[in-house]
Motif scaffolding. Structure first.
Motif, short mmCIF file in Angstrom:
data_model
loop_
_atom_site.label_atom_id
_atom_site.label_comp_id
_atom_site.label_asym_id
_atom_site.label_seq_id
_atom_site.Cartn_x
_atom_site.Cartn_y
_atom_site.Cartn_z
N TYR A 172 0.82 -1.21 0.00
CA TYR A 172 0.00 0.00 0.00
C TYR A 172 0.86 1.26 0.00
CZ TYR A 172 -3.27 3.56 1.55
OH TYR A 172 -4.03 4.69 1.65
N ASN A 220 2.51 1.83 -3.28
CA ASN A 220 1.55 2.26 -4.28
C ASN A 220 1.17 3.72 -4.12
OD1 ASN A 220 -1.77 2.28 -4.89
ND2 ASN A 220 -0.46 1.51 -6.50
N VAL A 221 0.86 4.15 -2.91
CA VAL A 221 0.42 5.53 -2.73
C VAL A 221 1.56 6.54 -2.87
CG1 VAL A 221 -1.59 4.93 -1.35
CG2 VAL A 221 0.56 5.52 -0.21
N THR A 222 2.80 6.07 -2.76
CA THR A 222 3.95 6.96 -2.98
C THR A 222 4.46 6.86 -4.42
OG1 THR A 222 5.49 5.29 -2.14
CG2 THR A 222 4.66 6.93 -0.56
N ASN A 223 3.68 6.19 -5.26
CA ASN A 223 4.00 6.04 -6.70
C ASN A 223 5.32 5.34 -6.98
OD1 ASN A 223 1.62 7.29 -7.69
ND2 ASN A 223 2.48 9.27 -7.10
N LYS A 224 5.73 4.44 -6.08
CA LYS A 224 6.93 3.62 -6.31
C LYS A 224 6.59 2.42 -7.20
CE LYS A 224 9.37 6.11 -3.47
NZ LYS A 224 10.07 7.26 -3.97
N ILE A 225 5.41 1.87 -7.01
CA ILE A 225 4.91 0.79 -7.88
C ILE A 225 3.42 1.03 -8.12
CG2 ILE A 225 6.59 -0.97 -7.22
CD1 ILE A 225 4.52 -2.20 -5.38
N SER A 226 2.93 0.55 -9.25
CA SER A 226 1.50 0.68 -9.55
C SER A 226 0.76 -0.53 -9.00
CB SER A 226 1.28 0.79 -11.07
OG SER A 226 1.46 -0.46 -11.67
N ASN A 227 -0.54 -0.42 -8.94
CA ASN A 227 -1.33 -1.55 -8.45
C ASN A 227 -1.42 -2.68 -9.47
OD1 ASN A 227 -3.03 -0.29 -10.24
ND2 ASN A 227 -4.80 -0.32 -8.88
N HIS A 238 1.54 -3.70 -10.94
CA HIS A 238 2.90 -4.24 -10.94
C HIS A 238 2.92 -5.58 -10.23
CE1 HIS A 238 7.21 -4.51 -10.13
NE2 HIS A 238 7.37 -3.59 -11.07
#
Length: 79
Positions: free
Chosen positions: A19, A22-29, A31
């Protein structure tokens, strides 16, 4: 902490890591790492809930793991 606590702690930590990433834009949901973190985390949390015989979280984490597993299969088909 006993073994059941550790299994649950690791599981919840993996879900939270997915989570946060995802919310820090390191990986997409979408990925594979996000999907795997959710699957492994939810499966571990579900196992801990089974060991504790706590049905609300058995259902919650079991469904979460199942949805993650189905998403992983769909992801693999697309690749």
């Amino acid at each position: 902490m006993n073994l059941t606590d550790w299994i649950g702690f690791v599981g919840v930590s993996l879900i939270l890591l997915a989570y946060i990433l995802n919310v820090t834009n390191k990986i997409s949901n979408t990925h594979v790492a996000f999907i795997l973190l959710n699957f492994i985390g939810a499966s571990s949390a579900c196992l801990a809930s089974i060991l504790l015989n706590y049905w609300p979280f058995i259902i919650l984490e079991g469904v979460w793991a199942l949805v993650s597993l189905l998403t992983l299969f769909r992801y693999r088909k697309l690749k």
